[in-house]
Design an enzyme around this catalytic site. Structure first.
Site, PDB file in Angstrom:
ATOM      1  N   ARG A  36      -5.502   5.788   0.661  1.00  0.00           N
ATOM      2  CA  ARG A  36      -4.212   4.646   1.100  1.00  0.00           C
ATOM      3  C   ARG A  36      -4.980   3.480  -0.278  1.00  0.00           C
ATOM      4  O   ARG A  36      -5.752   3.370  -0.243  1.00  0.00           O
ATOM      5  CB  ARG A  36      -4.777   3.784   2.175  1.00  0.00           C
ATOM      6  CG  ARG A  36      -4.284   4.521   3.623  1.00  0.00           C
ATOM      7  CD  ARG A  36      -2.656   4.320   3.521  1.00  0.00           C
ATOM      8  NE  ARG A  36      -1.898   4.926   4.730  1.00  0.00           N
ATOM      9  CZ  ARG A  36      -1.629   4.464   5.957  1.00  0.00           C
ATOM     10  NH1 ARG A  36      -2.024   3.471   6.124  1.00  0.00           N
ATOM     11  NH2 ARG A  36      -1.168   5.338   6.729  1.00  0.00           N
ATOM     12  N   GLU A  73      -6.345   7.362   7.999  1.00  0.00           N
ATOM     13  CA  GLU A  73      -5.219   8.070   8.527  1.00  0.00           C
ATOM     14  C   GLU A  73      -4.639   9.121   7.418  1.00  0.00           C
ATOM     15  O   GLU A  73      -4.208  10.221   7.750  1.00  0.00           O
ATOM     16  CB  GLU A  73      -3.904   7.072   8.864  1.00  0.00           C
ATOM     17  CG  GLU A  73      -2.691   7.752   9.474  1.00  0.00           C
ATOM     18  CD  GLU A  73      -1.811   6.783  10.138  1.00  0.00           C
ATOM     19  OE1 GLU A  73      -2.167   5.829  10.436  1.00  0.00           O
ATOM     20  OE2 GLU A  73      -0.472   6.831   9.791  1.00  0.00           O
ATOM     21  N   ARG A 109       3.915   0.271   2.480  1.00  0.00           N
ATOM     22  CA  ARG A 109       4.345  -0.604   3.386  1.00  0.00           C
ATOM     23  C   ARG A 109       3.970  -1.850   2.323  1.00  0.00           C
ATOM     24  O   ARG A 109       2.950  -2.119   2.187  1.00  0.00           O
ATOM     25  CB  ARG A 109       3.350  -0.508   4.521  1.00  0.00           C
ATOM     26  CG  ARG A 109       3.917  -1.736   5.400  1.00  0.00           C
ATOM     27  CD  ARG A 109       3.122  -1.451   6.745  1.00  0.00           C
ATOM     28  NE  ARG A 109       1.769  -2.067   7.135  1.00  0.00           N
ATOM     29  CZ  ARG A 109       1.623  -3.431   7.479  1.00  0.00           C
ATOM     30  NH1 ARG A 109       2.800  -4.080   7.693  1.00  0.00           N
ATOM     31  NH2 ARG A 109       0.611  -3.958   7.300  1.00  0.00           N
ATOM     32  N   GLU A 140      -1.779  -2.875  12.564  1.00  0.00           N
ATOM     33  CA  GLU A 140      -1.103  -2.251  13.431  1.00  0.00           C
ATOM     34  C   GLU A 140      -1.407  -2.512  14.544  1.00  0.00           C
ATOM     35  O   GLU A 140      -2.744  -2.203  14.822  1.00  0.00           O
ATOM     36  CB  GLU A 140      -0.822  -0.864  12.814  1.00  0.00           C
ATOM     37  CG  GLU A 140       0.082   0.099  13.664  1.00  0.00           C
ATOM     38  CD  GLU A 140       0.705   1.072  13.076  1.00  0.00           C
ATOM     39  OE1 GLU A 140      -0.290   1.837  12.334  1.00  0.00           O
ATOM     40  OE2 GLU A 140       1.904   1.438  13.296  1.00  0.00           O
ATOM     41  N   THR A 183       6.308   8.423  10.007  1.00  0.00           N
ATOM     42  CA  THR A 183       6.887   7.118   9.631  1.00  0.00           C
ATOM     43  C   THR A 183       6.168   6.573   8.189  1.00  0.00           C
ATOM     44  O   THR A 183       7.045   5.838   7.759  1.00  0.00           O
ATOM     45  CB  THR A 183       6.285   5.829  10.762  1.00  0.00           C
ATOM     46  OG1 THR A 183       4.674   5.871  10.353  1.00  0.00           O
ATOM     47  CG2 THR A 183       6.596   6.169  12.082  1.00  0.00           C
ATOM     48  N   ARG A 210       0.859  -1.172   0.111  1.00  0.00           N
ATOM     49  CA  ARG A 210       0.140   0.010   0.029  1.00  0.00           C
ATOM     50  C   ARG A 210       0.707   1.365  -0.047  1.00  0.00           C
ATOM     51  O   ARG A 210       2.124   1.240   0.507  1.00  0.00           O
ATOM     52  CB  ARG A 210      -1.029   0.002   1.093  1.00  0.00           C
ATOM     53  CG  ARG A 210      -0.192   0.047   2.542  1.00  0.00           C
ATOM     54  CD  ARG A 210       0.129   1.491   3.237  1.00  0.00           C
ATOM     55  NE  ARG A 210       0.359   1.430   4.614  1.00  0.00           N
ATOM     56  CZ  ARG A 210       1.138   2.100   5.097  1.00  0.00           C
ATOM     57  NH1 ARG A 210       1.709   3.037   4.524  1.00  0.00           N
ATOM     58  NH2 ARG A 210       1.419   2.236   6.388  1.00  0.00           N
ATOM     59  N   ARG A 264       4.487  -7.196  12.579  1.00  0.00           N
ATOM     60  CA  ARG A 264       3.260  -6.902  13.070  1.00  0.00           C
ATOM     61  C   ARG A 264       2.274  -8.139  13.518  1.00  0.00           C
ATOM     62  O   ARG A 264       2.533  -9.157  12.757  1.00  0.00           O
ATOM     63  CB  ARG A 264       2.312  -5.947  12.467  1.00  0.00           C
ATOM     64  CG  ARG A 264       3.222  -4.617  12.082  1.00  0.00           C
ATOM     65  CD  ARG A 264       2.315  -3.793  11.221  1.00  0.00           C
ATOM     66  NE  ARG A 264       2.816  -2.317  11.133  1.00  0.00           N
ATOM     67  CZ  ARG A 264       2.276  -1.383  10.303  1.00  0.00           C
ATOM     68  NH1 ARG A 264       1.226  -1.522   9.934  1.00  0.00           N
ATOM     69  NH2 ARG A 264       2.769  -0.111  10.332  1.00  0.00           N
ATOM     70  N   CYS A 319       1.248  10.702   9.447  1.00  0.00           N
ATOM     71  CA  CYS A 319       2.262  10.060  10.357  1.00  0.00           C
ATOM     72  C   CYS A 319       3.716  10.192   9.816  1.00  0.00           C
ATOM     73  O   CYS A 319       3.572   9.935   8.763  1.00  0.00           O
ATOM     74  CB  CYS A 319       1.878   8.753  10.989  1.00  0.00           C
ATOM     75  SG  CYS A 319       3.051   7.826  11.768  1.00  0.00           S
TER      76      CYS A 319
HETATM   77  P1  ADP Z   1      -1.413  -0.417   6.924  1.00  0.00           P
HETATM   78  O1  ADP Z   1      -0.927  -1.417   6.218  1.00  0.00           O
HETATM   79  O2  ADP Z   1      -2.423   0.246   6.011  1.00  0.00           O
HETATM   80  O3  ADP Z   1      -0.504   0.642   7.642  1.00  0.00           O
HETATM   81  P2  ADP Z   1      -2.614  -2.024   9.146  1.00  0.00           P
HETATM   82  O4  ADP Z   1      -1.132  -2.647   9.671  1.00  0.00           O
HETATM   83  O5  ADP Z   1      -3.505  -1.628  10.174  1.00  0.00           O
HETATM   84  O6  ADP Z   1      -2.270  -0.731   8.430  1.00  0.00           O
HETATM   85  O7  ADP Z   1      -3.202  -3.188   7.994  1.00  0.00           O
HETATM   86  C1  ADP Z   1      -4.373  -3.118   7.453  1.00  0.00           C
HETATM   87  C2  ADP Z   1      -5.212  -4.174   7.207  1.00  0.00           C
HETATM   88  O8  ADP Z   1      -4.129  -4.740   6.108  1.00  0.00           O
HETATM   89  C3  ADP Z   1      -5.114  -5.295   8.148  1.00  0.00           C
HETATM   90  O9  ADP Z   1      -6.378  -5.740   8.280  1.00  0.00           O
HETATM   91  C4  ADP Z   1      -4.102  -6.164   8.021  1.00  0.00           C
HETATM   92  O10 ADP Z   1      -4.239  -7.568   8.503  1.00  0.00           O
HETATM   93  C5  ADP Z   1      -4.109  -6.166   6.434  1.00  0.00           C
HETATM   94  N1  ADP Z   1      -2.830  -6.647   5.883  1.00  0.00           N
HETATM   95  C6  ADP Z   1      -1.695  -6.222   5.900  1.00  0.00           C
HETATM   96  N2  ADP Z   1      -0.671  -6.814   5.202  1.00  0.00           N
HETATM   97  C7  ADP Z   1      -1.486  -7.887   4.807  1.00  0.00           C
HETATM   98  C8  ADP Z   1      -1.148  -9.000   3.880  1.00  0.00           C
HETATM   99  N3  ADP Z   1       0.116  -9.202   3.437  1.00  0.00           N
HETATM  100  N4  ADP Z   1      -2.006  -9.900   3.487  1.00  0.00           N
HETATM  101  C9  ADP Z   1      -3.364  -9.745   3.911  1.00  0.00           C
HETATM  102  N5  ADP Z   1      -3.716  -8.446   4.796  1.00  0.00           N
HETATM  103  C10 ADP Z   1      -2.789  -7.674   5.262  1.00  0.00           C
HETATM  104  C1  CIR Z   2       2.559   5.061  17.465  1.00  0.00           C
HETATM  105  O1  CIR Z   2       2.832   5.849  17.694  1.00  0.00           O
HETATM  106  O2  CIR Z   2       2.358   3.846  17.794  1.00  0.00           O
HETATM  107  C2  CIR Z   2       1.164   5.169  16.300  1.00  0.00           C
HETATM  108  N1  CIR Z   2       0.797   6.653  16.061  1.00  0.00           N
HETATM  109  C3  CIR Z   2       1.573   4.692  14.865  1.00  0.00           C
HETATM  110  C4  CIR Z   2       2.964   4.929  14.471  1.00  0.00           C
HETATM  111  C5  CIR Z   2       3.219   4.402  13.051  1.00  0.00           C
HETATM  112  N2  CIR Z   2       3.379   3.013  12.872  1.00  0.00           N
HETATM  113  C6  CIR Z   2       4.578   2.577  13.187  1.00  0.00           C
HETATM  114  O3  CIR Z   2       5.579   3.019  13.700  1.00  0.00           O
HETATM  115  N3  CIR Z   2       4.982   1.581  12.285  1.00  0.00           N
END
Ligand code: ADP
Ligand code: CIR
Length: 347
Positions: A220, A216, A271, A305, A264, A117, A300, A262
């Site tokens: 995305r 966020e 990501r 997250e 990061t 993404r 993760r 953010c």
């Molecule tokens: P972001 O990747 O947008 O920073 P999150 O870590 O919260 O946010 O992930 C968002 C959603 O994407 C979650 O439901 C997570 O399980 C899903 N996700 C992330 N990576 C994968 C993957 N490789 N396969 C399937 N789902 C994924």
């Molecule tokens: C935090 O500080 O934990 C949240 N605001 C999310 C930070 C971003 N994610 C990350 O470090 N991967």
């Protein structure tokens, strides 16, 4: 406890966020009266990390100007997270041909799914934390209109969160397609105001191309599919980004790359992750972490997250996003995942 902006915040002894490590009393005094043209203040920048003392980072920007005006705080946090100094300049490179990432698990023994993404925000308006309700609704209208014009394999439908059936919403989250509601880190950053209005999700028929609207970040853009064909996922993402760019101008800074709420996510805002089953390494976290640290990867839980890993399946993704190109982000992920699979087989 929220940040009132008048007195130096209280940080718990156990707090280890980048905010509490970098915010000194002197810095607080230097920045506390500054306000951006969109009304963003130091109190707003740090509120998430003050309210959520278990934050990893703890700061958000309200607009492009926040990264300038509050740079004495943002810059050291950015340097710490990304290894990106004040004199570094970001470079973007979305060239598929520069990536070398053949499926690291062609027999499908380890990788369940791959997802890449990028975050994007619309140029010349505030970022989510300082966006007004009208601006947010206008972003939703502009972006959903642009997405409705996509054709071929990217063609799909926009589903606003307002009015979405609860069973549908829950299923989309359980299947890892949709963002969750009520994230406390985003909430304290001002990103959940007027929820659920103005938010939604677009996806194609196969749910291999999806766009989150006004979570966020304002967009995305997501490419995902079952298995470990990383190149196919990257290729679809590149195509989608280029198509959307034809009708939406994204916020971009010559030094920091694509701007995101953010820090990061600055730079590539990318990501690239796999959901991967690693039962043996999962029982040897020391070796696991050694490999992921060396490859600049983050571990993760599979519910996104801040979720905990409940099984032997992990979400493994690139940690660096700024000062490296998009190709580097995906290459980091591929290299580390290949190393993890190799080690898992040896154990
Ligand atoms: P972001 O990747 O947008 O920073 P999150 O870590 O919260 O946010 O992930 C968002 C959603 O994407 C979650 O439901 C997570 O399980 C899903 N996700 C992330 N990576 C994968 C993957 N490789 N396969 C399937 N789902 C994924
Ligand atoms: C935090 O500080 O934990 C949240 N605001 C999310 C930070 C971003 N994610 C990350 O470090 N991967």
């Amino acid at each position: 406890m929220t940040s009132d902006g008048l007195s130096f915040p209280i940080f718990n002894q156990s707090c280890s966020s980048l905010l509490c490590r970098h915010l000194t009393v002197q810095l607080f005094e230097q920045l506390k009266d500054r306000v951006t043209e969109n009304g963003f203040t130091l109190a707003k920048v740090i509120n998430s990390g003050v309210v959520n003392q278990d934050s990893g980072v703890g700061v958000y920007a309200g607009d492009a100007a926040s990264y300038d005006l509050f740079s004495p705080l943002f810059d050291p946090i950015i340097a710490d997270y990304h290894g990106f100094s004040k004199t570094d300049k970001h470079r973007s490179d979305l060239s598929l041909e520069k990536l070398s990432a053949p499926d690291p698990d062609p027999d499908g023994n380890f990788i369940l799914s791959t997802r890449i993404r990028v975050g994007r925000n619309v140029a010349n308006i505030p970022l989510g934390p300082a966006l007004t309700k009208e601006q947010r609704n206008s972003v939703e209208a502009q972006v959903s209109r642009a997405l409705q014009n996509l054709t071929g394999k990217l063609a799909g439908t926009y589903y606003p969160l307002s009015g979405m059936e609860e069973t549908v919403r829950r299923q989309l989250i359980a299947d890892h397609f949709l963002f969750k509601a009520g994230d406390r880190f985003l909430d304290a950053a001002g990103l959940n105001r007027d929820w659920p209005e103005g938010r939604g999700i677009f996806h194609n028929r196969d749910k291999t191309f999806l766009v989150w609207v006004n979570e966020e970040d304002q967009l995305r853009i997501i490419s995902m599919q079952q298995g470990g064909d990383i190149e196919a996922v990257f290729s679809r993402l590149i195509n989608a980004v280029k198509e959307i760019e034809k009708s939406v101008t994204f916020m971009f800074d010559p030094r920091l790359g694509y701007l995101t709420s953010c820090p990061t996510n600055l730079g590539t805002a990318m990501r690239a992750s796999v959901h991967i089953r690693l039962p043996k390494l999962g029982n040897d976290m020391e070796t696991f972490k050694k490999i992921t640290d060396a490859a600049h990867l983050q571990i993760r839980g599979i519910d996104g997250e801040h979720s905990e890993t409940k099984s032997d399946i992990f979400d493994i993704s690139n940690k660096r996003r700024l000062g490296v190109t998009e190709v580097d982000c995906v290459q980091d992920m591929y290299n580390g995942v290949a190393a993890l699979i190799k080690r898992e087989k040896e154990l």
